[in-house]
Every structure is written in C-alpha cells, then in structure tokens.
Scaffold this motif. Structure first.
Motif, PDB file in Angstrom:
ATOM      1  N   THR A 113       0.842   0.372   0.365  1.00 52.28           N
ATOM      2  CA  THR A 113       0.451   0.831   1.700  1.00 52.28           C
ATOM      3  C   THR A 113       1.274   2.043   2.130  1.00 52.28           C
ATOM      4  O   THR A 113       0.730   2.996   2.682  1.00 52.28           O
ATOM      5  N   SER A 114       2.583   2.007   1.871  1.00 51.86           N
ATOM      6  CA  SER A 114       3.436   3.146   2.255  1.00 51.86           C
ATOM      7  C   SER A 114       3.090   4.393   1.453  1.00 51.86           C
ATOM      8  O   SER A 114       3.054   5.499   1.998  1.00 51.86           O
ATOM      9  N   ILE A 115       2.837   4.223   0.163  1.00 51.62           N
ATOM     10  CA  ILE A 115       2.501   5.377  -0.677  1.00 51.62           C
ATOM     11  C   ILE A 115       1.182   5.988  -0.224  1.00 51.62           C
ATOM     12  O   ILE A 115       1.069   7.209  -0.094  1.00 51.62           O
ATOM     13  N   SER A 116       0.197   5.160   0.064  1.00 58.39           N
ATOM     14  CA  SER A 116      -1.097   5.665   0.536  1.00 58.39           C
ATOM     15  C   SER A 116      -0.945   6.411   1.856  1.00 58.39           C
ATOM     16  O   SER A 116      -1.552   7.455   2.062  1.00 58.39           O
ATOM     17  N   LYS A 117      -0.106   5.864   2.751  1.00 60.80           N
ATOM     18  CA  LYS A 117       0.128   6.512   4.046  1.00 60.80           C
ATOM     19  C   LYS A 117       0.726   7.902   3.861  1.00 60.80           C
ATOM     20  O   LYS A 117       0.284   8.878   4.466  1.00 60.80           O
ATOM     21  N   TRP A 118       1.739   8.012   2.982  1.00 54.23           N
ATOM     22  CA  TRP A 118       2.400   9.292   2.765  1.00 54.23           C
ATOM     23  C   TRP A 118       1.479  10.287   2.064  1.00 54.23           C
ATOM     24  O   TRP A 118       1.511  11.487   2.358  1.00 54.23           O
ATOM     25  N   LEU A 119       0.646   9.812   1.128  1.00 55.12           N
ATOM     26  CA  LEU A 119      -0.292  10.710   0.466  1.00 55.12           C
ATOM     27  C   LEU A 119      -1.317  11.248   1.463  1.00 55.12           C
ATOM     28  O   LEU A 119      -1.694  12.429   1.406  1.00 55.12           O
ATOM     29  N   ASN A 120      -1.754  10.406   2.406  1.00 59.08           N
ATOM     30  CA  ASN A 120      -2.696  10.856   3.437  1.00 59.08           C
ATOM     31  C   ASN A 120      -2.049  11.840   4.399  1.00 59.08           C
ATOM     32  O   ASN A 120      -2.729  12.676   4.992  1.00 59.08           O
ATOM     33  N   CYS A 121      -0.722  11.744   4.570  1.00 52.56           N
ATOM     34  CA  CYS A 121       0.009  12.675   5.438  1.00 52.56           C
ATOM     35  C   CYS A 121       0.297  14.004   4.741  1.00 52.56           C
ATOM     36  O   CYS A 121       0.840  14.912   5.359  1.00 52.56           O
ATOM     37  N   GLY A 122      -0.006  14.113   3.440  1.00 54.89           N
ATOM     38  CA  GLY A 122       0.173  15.375   2.737  1.00 54.89           C
ATOM     39  C   GLY A 122       1.335  15.425   1.769  1.00 54.89           C
ATOM     40  O   GLY A 122       1.656  16.499   1.252  1.00 54.89           O
ATOM     41  N   ALA A 123       1.980  14.304   1.489  1.00 58.86           N
ATOM     42  CA  ALA A 123       3.084  14.293   0.531  1.00 58.86           C
ATOM     43  C   ALA A 123       2.542  14.542  -0.874  1.00 58.86           C
ATOM     44  O   ALA A 123       1.482  14.050  -1.238  1.00 58.86           O
ATOM     45  N   GLN A 124       3.282  15.320  -1.665  1.00 61.51           N
ATOM     46  CA  GLN A 124       2.881  15.670  -3.021  1.00 61.51           C
ATOM     47  C   GLN A 124       3.723  14.902  -4.030  1.00 61.51           C
ATOM     48  O   GLN A 124       4.944  15.025  -4.024  1.00 61.51           O
ATOM     49  N   PRO A 125       3.114  14.097  -4.914  1.00 59.83           N
ATOM     50  CA  PRO A 125       3.898  13.411  -5.936  1.00 59.83           C
ATOM     51  C   PRO A 125       4.270  14.363  -7.078  1.00 59.83           C
ATOM     52  O   PRO A 125       3.518  15.291  -7.390  1.00 59.83           O
ATOM     53  N   THR A 126       5.424  14.124  -7.697  1.00 59.30           N
ATOM     54  CA  THR A 126       5.789  14.888  -8.887  1.00 59.30           C
ATOM     55  C   THR A 126       4.905  14.415 -10.036  1.00 59.30           C
ATOM     56  O   THR A 126       4.208  13.404  -9.928  1.00 59.30           O
ATOM     57  N   SER A 127       4.933  15.106 -11.150  1.00 53.31           N
ATOM     58  CA  SER A 127       4.045  14.769 -12.268  1.00 53.31           C
ATOM     59  C   SER A 127       4.320  13.372 -12.817  1.00 53.31           C
ATOM     60  O   SER A 127       3.390  12.624 -13.132  1.00 53.31           O
ATOM     61  N   THR A 128       5.586  12.986 -12.915  1.00 53.99           N
ATOM     62  CA  THR A 128       5.939  11.656 -13.426  1.00 53.99           C
ATOM     63  C   THR A 128       5.455  10.566 -12.476  1.00 53.99           C
ATOM     64  O   THR A 128       4.865   9.574 -12.904  1.00 53.99           O
ATOM     65  N   VAL A 129       5.684  10.756 -11.193  1.00 54.48           N
ATOM     66  CA  VAL A 129       5.251   9.770 -10.201  1.00 54.48           C
ATOM     67  C   VAL A 129       3.727   9.728 -10.134  1.00 54.48           C
ATOM     68  O   VAL A 129       3.142   8.655  -9.991  1.00 54.48           O
ATOM     69  N   LYS A 130       3.094  10.869 -10.288  1.00 59.16           N
ATOM     70  CA  LYS A 130       1.628  10.909 -10.259  1.00 59.16           C
ATOM     71  C   LYS A 130       1.044  10.079 -11.399  1.00 59.16           C
ATOM     72  O   LYS A 130       0.073   9.343 -11.205  1.00 59.16           O
ATOM     73  N   ASP A 131       1.650  10.160 -12.591  1.00 61.66           N
ATOM     74  CA  ASP A 131       1.203   9.346 -13.717  1.00 61.66           C
ATOM     75  C   ASP A 131       1.346   7.850 -13.415  1.00 61.66           C
ATOM     76  O   ASP A 131       0.479   7.052 -13.755  1.00 61.66           O
ATOM     77  N   MET A 132       2.457   7.467 -12.787  1.00 59.76           N
ATOM     78  CA  MET A 132       2.659   6.063 -12.411  1.00 59.76           C
ATOM     79  C   MET A 132       1.609   5.607 -11.407  1.00 59.76           C
ATOM     80  O   MET A 132       1.093   4.495 -11.503  1.00 59.76           O
ATOM     81  N   LEU A 133       1.307   6.461 -10.433  1.00 61.52           N
ATOM     82  CA  LEU A 133       0.318   6.111  -9.415  1.00 61.52           C
ATOM     83  C   LEU A 133      -1.079   6.021 -10.003  1.00 61.52           C
ATOM     84  O   LEU A 133      -1.884   5.182  -9.583  1.00 61.52           O
ATOM     85  N   LEU A 134      -1.384   6.849 -10.998  1.00 63.43           N
ATOM     86  CA  LEU A 134      -2.675   6.772 -11.656  1.00 63.43           C
ATOM     87  C   LEU A 134      -2.809   5.469 -12.451  1.00 63.43           C
ATOM     88  O   LEU A 134      -3.863   4.831 -12.443  1.00 63.43           O
ATOM     89  N   LYS A 135      -1.731   5.051 -13.112  1.00 64.67           N
ATOM     90  CA  LYS A 135      -1.748   3.779 -13.852  1.00 64.67           C
ATOM     91  C   LYS A 135      -1.941   2.600 -12.915  1.00 64.67           C
ATOM     92  O   LYS A 135      -2.620   1.635 -13.233  1.00 64.67           O
ATOM     93  N   ALA A 136      -1.328   2.667 -11.729  1.00 61.10           N
ATOM     94  CA  ALA A 136      -1.427   1.594 -10.744  1.00 61.10           C
ATOM     95  C   ALA A 136      -2.719   1.690  -9.933  1.00 61.10           C
ATOM     96  O   ALA A 136      -2.960   0.851  -9.063  1.00 61.10           O
ATOM     97  N   LYS A 137      -3.511   2.735 -10.160  1.00 59.21           N
ATOM     98  CA  LYS A 137      -4.789   2.954  -9.481  1.00 59.21           C
ATOM     99  C   LYS A 137      -4.627   3.129  -7.979  1.00 59.21           C
ATOM    100  O   LYS A 137      -5.455   2.668  -7.198  1.00 59.21           O
ATOM    101  N   ILE A 138      -3.547   3.795  -7.577  1.00 56.90           N
ATOM    102  CA  ILE A 138      -3.338   4.119  -6.179  1.00 56.90           C
ATOM    103  C   ILE A 138      -3.995   5.458  -5.861  1.00 56.90           C
ATOM    104  O   ILE A 138      -4.522   5.660  -4.786  1.00 56.90           O
ATOM    105  N   ILE A 139      -3.993   6.359  -6.839  1.00 61.37           N
ATOM    106  CA  ILE A 139      -4.664   7.657  -6.679  1.00 61.37           C
ATOM    107  C   ILE A 139      -6.038   7.539  -7.298  1.00 61.37           C
ATOM    108  O   ILE A 139      -6.201   7.077  -8.400  1.00 61.37           O
TER     109      ILE A 139
END
Length: 77
Positions: free
Chosen positions: A51-77
């Motif tokens: 929930t916190s990650i989704s909130k921050w992504l909607n506010c415009g936060a940019q994940p780094t490439s490593t974190v983006k890969d983790m979020l894609l695996k977890a199906k958050i993005i």
C-alpha cells in the motif's frame, strides 16, 4: 525528485538492504522519508509494504532499476 531505492545495512560481506523512499539528492544511507520494504540477498527474502509503495508511485516517486525489478516480480507495477 523522490526515489524508491535501497539503503544498505548489516555487517561487512553480509549486507542487507532496506527499501526506502528518499530524496534523490540525499546520501545512500541518509535519513529516509519512509521505509517501505526489506531485501536480504543471501536468503533472497523480500518483504514489501504494497500500500505504501503504491501510494508513493502514484505521488510520482521513481524506483531505481533494481527496485523496479523487485516490484515487477511482486506484481506491484
């Protein structure tokens, strides 16, 4: 700009990482705005606060490439 990135902690050669929301101009281990997860590369353990990650992504936060890969695996993005 706000980033979602890794913050290193732990002993020498036994590093663990916290996934944090932080200003892009801050130091790697600077004070974060919020901690939203945990990653241990030795045991491959990943804990995320969806929930916190989704909130921050909607506010415009940019994940780094490593974190983006983790979020894609977890199906958050």
């Amino acid at each position: 700009m706000i980033k979602i990135r890794l913050k290193r902690f732990g002993r020498k050669k036994l590093a663990s990482y916290r996934i944090v929301v932080i200003k892009s101009s801050a130091r790697r281990n600077g004070r974060p705005i919020q901690e939203v997860g945990f990653y241990n590369p030795m045991t491959k353990e990943i804990r995320l606060d969806n929930t916190s990650i989704s909130k921050w992504l909607n506010c415009g936060a940019q994940p780094t490439s490593t974190v983006k890969d983790m979020l894609l695996k977890a199906k958050i993005i």
